[in-house]
Structure formats: C-alpha cells, structure tokens
Design a protein around this motif. Structure first.
Motif, short mmCIF file in Angstrom:
data_model
loop_
_atom_site.label_atom_id
_atom_site.label_comp_id
_atom_site.label_asym_id
_atom_site.label_seq_id
_atom_site.Cartn_x
_atom_site.Cartn_y
_atom_site.Cartn_z
N GLU A 57 10.46 11.54 -7.01
CA GLU A 57 11.40 12.66 -6.88
C GLU A 57 12.81 12.20 -6.55
O GLU A 57 13.60 12.97 -6.02
CB GLU A 57 10.88 13.64 -5.83
N GLY A 58 13.11 10.96 -6.83
CA GLY A 58 14.45 10.46 -6.55
C GLY A 58 14.46 8.95 -6.64
O GLY A 58 13.47 8.34 -7.06
N ILE A 59 15.57 8.37 -6.26
CA ILE A 59 15.71 6.91 -6.29
C ILE A 59 15.16 6.33 -4.99
O ILE A 59 15.42 6.89 -3.91
CB ILE A 59 17.19 6.53 -6.49
N ASN A 60 14.40 5.23 -5.11
CA ASN A 60 13.88 4.52 -3.93
C ASN A 60 13.13 5.41 -2.93
O ASN A 60 13.29 5.26 -1.73
CB ASN A 60 15.03 3.82 -3.18
N THR A 61 12.34 6.32 -3.43
CA THR A 61 11.54 7.14 -2.52
C THR A 61 10.26 6.38 -2.19
O THR A 61 9.85 5.50 -2.96
CB THR A 61 11.16 8.49 -3.18
N PRO A 62 9.64 6.68 -1.04
CA PRO A 62 8.36 6.01 -0.77
C PRO A 62 7.28 6.54 -1.71
O PRO A 62 7.34 7.70 -2.14
CB PRO A 62 8.06 6.40 0.68
N GLY A 108 13.56 5.97 -10.16
CA GLY A 108 13.31 7.41 -10.19
C GLY A 108 12.94 7.94 -11.57
O GLY A 108 12.89 9.14 -11.80
N GLU A 109 12.68 7.02 -12.48
CA GLU A 109 12.29 7.45 -13.82
C GLU A 109 10.93 8.14 -13.81
O GLU A 109 10.10 7.86 -12.96
CB GLU A 109 12.19 6.22 -14.73
N THR A 110 10.69 9.00 -14.79
CA THR A 110 9.37 9.65 -14.88
C THR A 110 8.74 9.33 -16.23
O THR A 110 9.33 8.66 -17.07
CB THR A 110 9.50 11.17 -14.73
N LYS A 111 7.54 9.82 -16.41
CA LYS A 111 6.81 9.72 -17.68
C LYS A 111 6.41 8.29 -18.07
O LYS A 111 6.47 7.92 -19.24
CB LYS A 111 7.62 10.34 -18.83
N TRP A 112 6.06 7.48 -17.13
CA TRP A 112 5.57 6.14 -17.47
C TRP A 112 4.18 5.89 -16.89
O TRP A 112 3.63 4.79 -16.99
CB TRP A 112 6.53 5.06 -16.98
N TYR A 113 3.58 6.90 -16.28
CA TYR A 113 2.24 6.70 -15.70
C TYR A 113 1.20 6.36 -16.77
O TYR A 113 0.29 5.59 -16.53
CB TYR A 113 1.80 7.96 -14.96
N GLY A 114 1.38 6.96 -17.95
CA GLY A 114 0.44 6.69 -19.04
C GLY A 114 0.45 5.20 -19.38
O GLY A 114 -0.60 4.57 -19.53
N LYS A 115 1.64 4.65 -19.45
CA LYS A 115 1.80 3.24 -19.77
C LYS A 115 1.23 2.35 -18.64
O LYS A 115 0.54 1.36 -18.90
CB LYS A 115 3.30 2.95 -19.96
N VAL A 138 4.00 -6.17 -12.05
CA VAL A 138 4.13 -5.33 -10.86
C VAL A 138 5.60 -4.97 -10.64
O VAL A 138 5.95 -3.81 -10.40
CB VAL A 138 3.53 -6.02 -9.62
N ALA A 139 6.47 -5.98 -10.76
CA ALA A 139 7.90 -5.76 -10.53
C ALA A 139 8.46 -4.77 -11.54
O ALA A 139 9.28 -3.91 -11.20
CB ALA A 139 8.65 -7.09 -10.62
N TYR A 140 8.00 -4.86 -12.76
CA TYR A 140 8.46 -3.95 -13.82
C TYR A 140 8.18 -2.49 -13.46
O TYR A 140 9.07 -1.64 -13.52
CB TYR A 140 7.76 -4.34 -15.14
N TYR A 141 6.95 -2.22 -13.02
CA TYR A 141 6.59 -0.83 -12.69
C TYR A 141 7.21 -0.40 -11.36
O TYR A 141 7.60 0.76 -11.20
CB TYR A 141 5.07 -0.65 -12.70
N ASP A 142 7.33 -1.32 -10.44
CA ASP A 142 7.99 -1.04 -9.17
C ASP A 142 9.41 -0.56 -9.44
O ASP A 142 9.91 0.39 -8.84
CB ASP A 142 8.04 -2.32 -8.32
N ASN A 143 10.04 -1.26 -10.37
CA ASN A 143 11.42 -0.94 -10.73
C ASN A 143 11.51 0.45 -11.35
O ASN A 143 12.40 1.23 -11.05
CB ASN A 143 11.94 -2.01 -11.69
N LEU A 144 10.54 0.77 -12.23
CA LEU A 144 10.52 2.11 -12.83
C LEU A 144 10.42 3.17 -11.74
O LEU A 144 11.11 4.19 -11.77
CB LEU A 144 9.33 2.24 -13.79
#
Ligand code: TRP
Length: 333
Positions: free
Chosen positions: A226-231, A262-269, A252-258
C-alpha cells in the motif's frame, strides 16, 4: 566423538518444514558425531495405528530420510522395535519412574485430554521409553523440537536418579540440541505460522510438480503493497521466507525491490517463480524417494545392519545395567 540420538515417529510424510527444520541438521551432524537415528515405531503404538498401515509408514519415513541424505555408512539408522534391548532397559527404568511425575507430563496430559478413552500405560510411560532410547546409547546431544524438551529433562532426571540409587556415575546427562540461529522455521502457505502436518498447509517432499504449483497458487496474498517501503504482512513475509531457502539471493532481491517500490500485480509471477524453485529443490529428493521405496533389498540391508550396530551398544548398556541392579544370579545366558 560426541554421541547424538534422535527418534522419528512414523506418522505421515515429510514436508519442507521438516526438511529445513530438522533433516538438514541431522545430515550435518552425521559428519562430525556418532549418530543414532531411528524410527520410533513402539512410540507410535500408543495411539493404536492400523496394523496394515504401520509397516507402510515405517517404510515411507525410512525411505524419505535416506533420500534426503541420511547415510547409513555414517550414522546408525535403525527401527526401534528391531532392538529388543530397548524393551528390557525400559522395563528396568520403569521401576524408577514414578506415577506422580509421569501424570504431570505436559504431553501426557494433552494426549489424555484429547483421547480420554485411550489413556493406556504405554502413553503414561512414553517418556521412560524415550529416556531409554537416549540413555541406552549414552547420548550427549538429542536434536529435538521445543515440544520434546520436558521429555529430555525427565531423561536427565532418570539418569541422575539411577546414578544416585546405585552409587555410580554411569549414565550421562544428555542435552536437547536446538539448532539455534541455524534453525529455519518454514511457514505454512496459509499465512498462519508454522508449516505442520496438522495445519494442512504443507508442501510434502513427495508432492508432484503439479501439486506444488497448485498449493503455491492458492497461498494467501492481497492486493499488493500500500505504499513505498511498507512492512510486509505475515502471509507475504512467509512467501519470502520460503523463497529465501529455495531461490538465489538475486531472485529474492528482485521481488523485495518490487515490494519496496510499492508496485502491484506481480504476485502471480512471484508464485510461479516460487513453485518452480521449490520443484527444483524437491524433485531430485522425490525421485530418490521413489527409487529407494522400490528397492526392498536395499531397505532390508540398511535396517539389518542398522539394528546390528544399535544392538552392540544397547546390549553392552543392558548387560551393565542388569549387573548394577543385581540381576546377576541366573542360568548362564
Ligand atoms: N518423542 C519424539 C517425538 O515425538 C520421538 C522420539 C522417541 C525421540 N524417542 C526419541 C526423539 C529419542 C529423540 C530421542 O518427536
């Protein structure tokens, strides 16, 4: 060399949590210690398993442990009921186990509450049998989970009581061995904490690639950060925890960065990647399980040699204990 003993109850199949939480460490320990790893089939009798099912479970658990890398050349791998010395020492130690302390054991009270119609004597003396497993090989360390620590404490009591009673420094005081920082707790896929058989949130080592894909697909997620750098909420953190053990740091770093941007719609990937990496990790194990399970001659050889090795130390202990307790006047054995 230090002596390590641990028993595994033959119930159900191994899951990813067992693998990273216990097995990986057993496999490390066998390199540097004198290890005894056994299948605790007598212990499982307290709940009256189906006699047709029990041998299948024993075989499955044994095959799975061997497939994961437990090495009968390095560790003594055996089935508890193949070692009759354990039953006799259990009888002898039972004479020094008191009703009051056994009734107070947390695991006993729990099982008695869950199953009021089957509060049998074997259940009551479960900790004495476990103490026997450990003391019969004079263990220094017993790798077990937190839920077994009271049994370990009782084991130390029985050792001390025996030594005091017979005026000997005979039994060692074994310690529970938790893997401390190295212990990786694998979460379940439903966001509800630990992966566990009874929680129904497991990925089993025997699961097919299709099963794994389906299970990972169904893992709980939400609409995204729901934002940038949220827990991360627990259920998302859980997916990352599993990713960390099966994937590379780059992934891991790639998805952590996503997540952090605060990007969305990458859970499928993420789920696709996670499933793929779990499959890559478990597939060779699954294939080994299949081939070991079909190799009865090998399994026979492992259990036979394991029992013979276990009976050497167990027999020595039993003879010494008989002697100390005065069971020394009888026909020549
Ligand atoms: N009670 C252990 C469990 O439920 C299994 C067990 C039996 C064991 N005997 C043991 C563990 C001896 C360590 C050492 O997990």
């Amino acid at each position: 060399m230090e002596i390590v003993v641990s028993g595994i109850r033959p119930t159900g199949n191994l899951h990813l949590g067992n693998y990273y939480g216990a097995l990986v460490n057993f496999i490390k320990m066998q390199e540097e210690n004198k290890c005894f790893f056994f299948i605790a089939d007598w212990h499982s009798l307290t709940t009256h398993p189906d006699p047709d099912r029990l041998p299948i479970n024993v075989k499955n658990v044994l095959s799975e442990y061997l497939a994961c890398g437990l090495d009968p050349e390095k560790a003594t791998v055996y089935i508890q009921s193949d070692v009759p010395e354990i039953a006799e020492l259990y009888l002898l130690l039972n004479m020094h186990a008191y009703l009051g302390e056994l009734e107070k054991t947390v695991s006993f009270k729990e099982k008695a509450r869950q199953n009021p119609n089957n509060v049998n004597a074997g259940l009551l003396t479960y900790p004495v049998l476990m103490a026997t497993d450990i003391l019969i090989h004079h263990a220094d360390y017993v790798p077990v989970g937190k839920d077994q620590e009271q049994h370990l404490e009782m084991t130390r009591n029985y050792a001390a009581r025996f030594n005091y009673k017979y005026g000997v420094e005979y039994f060692k005081q074994p310690t529970a061995y938790n893997f401390g920082k190295e212990l990786i707790k694998i979460p379940g896929l439903d966001g509800s904490g630990k992966m566990g058989k009874s929680e129904g949130n497991c990925i089993y080592l025997t699961d097919s690639p299709k099963d794994i894909e389906n299970k990972v697909k169904k893992a709980l997620t939400d609409n995204g950060p729901e934002g940038i750098n949220t827990p991360k909420p627990d259920y998302i953190e859980n997916l990352f925890t599993i990713l960390k053990v099966v994937s590379t740091p780059e992934v891991v770093a790639y998805y952590d960065n996503l997540w952090n941007t605060g990007e969305t719609k990458w859970y499928g990937k993420l789920k696709k990647q996670l499933a793929e990496d779990i499959i890559r990790t478990t597939s060779p194990i699954r294939e080994r399980i299949d081939s070991i399970k079909n190799d009865d001659a090998y399994l026979q050889q492992v259990t036979k040699e394991g029992a013979a090795k276990a009976r050497e130390t167990a027999g020595k202990t039993l003879r010494e204990v008989r002697e100390m307790m005065g069971l020394s006047f009888h026909s020549a054995r």
